[in-house]
Design a protein around this motif. Structure first.
Motif, short mmCIF file in Angstrom:
data_model
loop_
_atom_site.label_atom_id
_atom_site.label_comp_id
_atom_site.label_asym_id
_atom_site.label_seq_id
_atom_site.Cartn_x
_atom_site.Cartn_y
_atom_site.Cartn_z
N LYS A 1 -6.73 23.76 -1.38
CA LYS A 1 -6.21 23.28 -2.66
C LYS A 1 -4.82 23.83 -2.92
O LYS A 1 -3.95 23.12 -3.45
N SER A 2 -4.60 25.09 -2.56
CA SER A 2 -3.29 25.70 -2.76
C SER A 2 -2.23 24.99 -1.93
O SER A 2 -1.13 24.70 -2.40
N VAL A 3 -2.57 24.68 -0.68
CA VAL A 3 -1.64 23.96 0.20
C VAL A 3 -1.39 22.55 -0.30
O VAL A 3 -0.25 22.06 -0.28
N ALA A 4 -2.43 21.89 -0.78
CA ALA A 4 -2.27 20.53 -1.29
C ALA A 4 -1.36 20.51 -2.51
O ALA A 4 -0.55 19.58 -2.68
N PRO B 1 2.67 22.17 -0.79
CA PRO B 1 2.75 22.05 0.67
C PRO B 1 3.95 22.77 1.28
O PRO B 1 3.93 23.08 2.47
N ASN B 2 4.96 23.06 0.48
CA ASN B 2 6.14 23.76 0.99
C ASN B 2 6.11 25.26 0.69
O ASN B 2 7.12 25.94 0.81
N ASP B 3 4.94 25.75 0.33
CA ASP B 3 4.74 27.18 0.10
C ASP B 3 4.35 27.84 1.42
O ASP B 3 3.25 27.61 1.94
N THR B 4 5.24 28.64 1.95
CA THR B 4 4.99 29.29 3.24
C THR B 4 3.71 30.12 3.23
O THR B 4 2.90 30.07 4.16
N SER B 5 3.54 30.91 2.18
CA SER B 5 2.37 31.80 2.12
C SER B 5 1.06 31.01 2.15
O SER B 5 0.11 31.41 2.81
N ALA B 6 1.04 29.89 1.42
CA ALA B 6 -0.18 29.08 1.40
C ALA B 6 -0.49 28.52 2.78
O ALA B 6 -1.65 28.51 3.21
N GLN B 7 0.54 28.07 3.48
CA GLN B 7 0.33 27.55 4.83
C GLN B 7 -0.17 28.64 5.77
O GLN B 7 -1.06 28.40 6.60
N ILE B 8 0.38 29.84 5.65
CA ILE B 8 -0.05 30.95 6.50
C ILE B 8 -1.50 31.32 6.20
O ILE B 8 -2.31 31.52 7.12
N HIS C 1 -0.78 24.29 10.70
CA HIS C 1 -0.32 24.91 9.45
C HIS C 1 0.63 26.07 9.72
O HIS C 1 1.60 26.27 8.95
N LEU C 2 0.38 26.83 10.76
CA LEU C 2 1.29 27.94 11.08
C LEU C 2 2.65 27.43 11.56
O LEU C 2 3.68 28.05 11.28
N GLU C 3 2.67 26.31 12.25
CA GLU C 3 3.94 25.73 12.66
C GLU C 3 4.72 25.20 11.45
O GLU C 3 5.95 25.29 11.40
N ILE C 4 4.00 24.67 10.47
CA ILE C 4 4.66 24.25 9.23
C ILE C 4 5.30 25.47 8.56
O ILE C 4 6.45 25.42 8.10
N LEU D 1 -5.86 30.58 -7.07
CA LEU D 1 -6.55 30.08 -5.88
C LEU D 1 -6.28 31.00 -4.69
O LEU D 1 -7.19 31.34 -3.92
N THR D 2 -5.02 31.42 -4.56
CA THR D 2 -4.65 32.29 -3.44
C THR D 2 -5.33 33.64 -3.54
O THR D 2 -5.88 34.15 -2.55
N ILE D 3 -5.30 34.24 -4.73
CA ILE D 3 -5.94 35.54 -4.91
C ILE D 3 -7.44 35.45 -4.67
O ILE D 3 -8.05 36.33 -4.06
N PHE D 4 -8.03 34.36 -5.14
CA PHE D 4 -9.47 34.15 -4.93
C PHE D 4 -9.78 34.10 -3.44
O PHE D 4 -10.71 34.78 -2.96
N GLY D 5 -9.00 33.33 -2.71
CA GLY D 5 -9.21 33.25 -1.26
C GLY D 5 -9.00 34.58 -0.58
O GLY D 5 -9.79 34.98 0.28
N GLU D 6 -7.93 35.29 -0.96
CA GLU D 6 -7.65 36.58 -0.34
C GLU D 6 -8.76 37.59 -0.64
O GLU D 6 -9.14 38.38 0.23
N ALA D 7 -9.24 37.58 -1.88
CA ALA D 7 -10.30 38.52 -2.23
C ALA D 7 -11.58 38.23 -1.44
O ALA D 7 -12.26 39.15 -0.98
N LEU D 8 -11.90 36.96 -1.27
CA LEU D 8 -13.07 36.60 -0.47
C LEU D 8 -12.91 37.07 0.98
O LEU D 8 -13.85 37.60 1.58
N VAL D 9 -11.71 36.87 1.54
CA VAL D 9 -11.47 37.31 2.92
C VAL D 9 -11.61 38.81 3.03
O VAL D 9 -12.22 39.34 3.97
N ARG D 10 -11.07 39.54 2.05
CA ARG D 10 -11.15 41.00 2.09
C ARG D 10 -12.58 41.50 1.95
O ARG D 10 -12.90 42.63 2.35
N SER D 11 -13.44 40.68 1.35
CA SER D 11 -14.83 41.11 1.17
C SER D 11 -15.61 41.10 2.47
O SER D 11 -16.76 41.54 2.51
N GLY D 12 -14.99 40.58 3.54
CA GLY D 12 -15.63 40.61 4.84
C GLY D 12 -16.40 39.36 5.19
O GLY D 12 -17.30 39.41 6.04
N ILE D 13 -16.07 38.25 4.58
CA ILE D 13 -16.76 37.00 4.87
C ILE D 13 -16.51 36.58 6.32
O ILE D 13 -15.51 36.96 6.93
#
Length: 347
Positions: free
Chosen positions: A249-252, A255-262, A280-283, A221-233
């Motif tokens: 979905k990754s955060v859900a 929830p204690n995964d720092t990278s997912a919250q960021i 989410h950034l404060e979490i 899920l994280t890689i999918f999201g990152e790849a979409l962001v890198r594609s310039g969406i």
């Protein structure tokens, strides 16, 4: 915590309760919240090893490496030395003490040479600290003992890729897909290989296929999201909504995964959903106070929301962290120095 804890080392019911609370919070990934309970338990419980080890684990997870090292060295000399040396190696890596990290890692590997998790955890610490050359040594040692480990080949491929040795990285990534075809790690390796090659569409397709078969895999899920962001969406596009859904979905799921919250906070920031981004950034900041990424993004979010004082406070903290990091790596090997980025690593 109870104020009735005694200081003479005698186990008390209150301290035992504190220990169980700390263990439960640690197991759920609430590392910062667990620390005061574990501190209250130490010296007053039957299982002092559990209290000390979980405390050290929380210190490592929250970037308090010196405190972790002090606790772990006090635990050596017992029946759990393999686990202690494993975590000690991770703490030394975080504290940029490479030789001590190698020494501790070597002792752990000698005690449990077939423990795949040992190599994976220490390799993860190297990745977090951006010490890719040390990570290669760890992965190589693991593959000497576990040559058919797909996850270790994936780790080594990632280190090769970060060191711009893309041909070697590709061999490891391809081998992962041969060793464990149709598995989550195979799709992750395929997507990562595409990302490192600059093929965002290939990464999106690999991750999308993997998610269809392994929908609960947060790494996909994280890689999918990152790849979409890198594609310039951009906000408003269907692909942007896909990326947001993936990160949500990754955060859900974690929830204690720092990278997912960021990741989710940054995406909300792109949409100018400032309240959501800040939440989410404060979490993430609370989960991992030593990670610079939440502070830089919080500074932007608070500034946009007109809270100049809060934004300046985030930048002040970030500046202090950068100075401390620069001082720590001043004497580090070349590969570690080259990996340092002023804005800080994003885990």
């Amino acid at each position: 915590m109870s104020s009735s804890l005694v200081s003479n080392g005698t186990p008390t019911p209150e301290a035992e309760t504190e220990l169980q609370t700390g263990i439960k919070l640690t197991s759920s990934g609430s590392f910062s919240a667990a620390i005061p309970h574990l501190l209250g338990a130490r010296g007053h419980v039957t299982d002092e090893y559990a209290a000390g080890f979980d405390l050290a684990l929380c210190y490592v997870a929250t970037g308090q490496f010196k405190d972790a090292i002090a606790v772990l060295t006090s635990l050596l000399g017992g029946s759990h030395d393999a686990s202690v040396y494993n975590l000690l190696a991770q703490a030394y890596i975080g504290n940029n003490q490479e030789q001590l990290a190698l020494d501790s890692f070597g002792k752990a590997a000698a005690l449990t040479p077939a423990n795949e998790k040992l190599y994976l955890f220490v390799a993860d610490a190297c990745m977090d600290s951006q010490n890719y050359s040390l990570g290669l040594k760890v992965a190589d040692r693991g593959l000497q003992n576990l040559p058919q480990s797909a996850r270790l080949h994936y780790q080594r491929g990632t280190f090769f890729a970060h060191l711009d040795q893309l041909d070697l990285a590709r061999k490891d990534f391809d081998l992962v897909q041969t060793l464990e075809p149709e598995s989550d790690i195979a799709y992750i390796a395929q997507a990562e290989e595409s990302l490192f090659a600059g093929d965002t569409s290939g990464a999106i397709q690999a991750a999308r296929t993997g998610i269809a078969k392994q929908p609960a895999t947060t790494a996909l899920l994280t890689i999918f999201g990152e790849a979409l962001v890198r594609s310039g969406i951009a906000p408003g596009q269907p692909e942007f909504a896909e990326a947001r859904t993936a990160f949500e979905k990754s955060v859900a799921a974690r929830p204690n995964d720092t990278s997912a919250q960021i990741d989710l906070g940054k995406l909300y920031l792109m949409e100018n959903r400032l309240d959501n981004a800040i939440a989410h950034l404060e979490i993430a900041r609370r989960l991992e106070p030593g990670n610079p990424s939440p502070y830089s993004n919080l500074a932007r979010a608070y500034r946009r929301r007109g809270e100049t004082a809060q934004a300046q406070e985030m930048l002040k903290i970030l500046s202090a962290m950068n100075r401390e990091q620069a001082e720590r790596i001043a004497g580090a090997p070349g590969d570690s120095k080259a990996s340092y980025v002023t804005a800080g690593k994003e885990k």
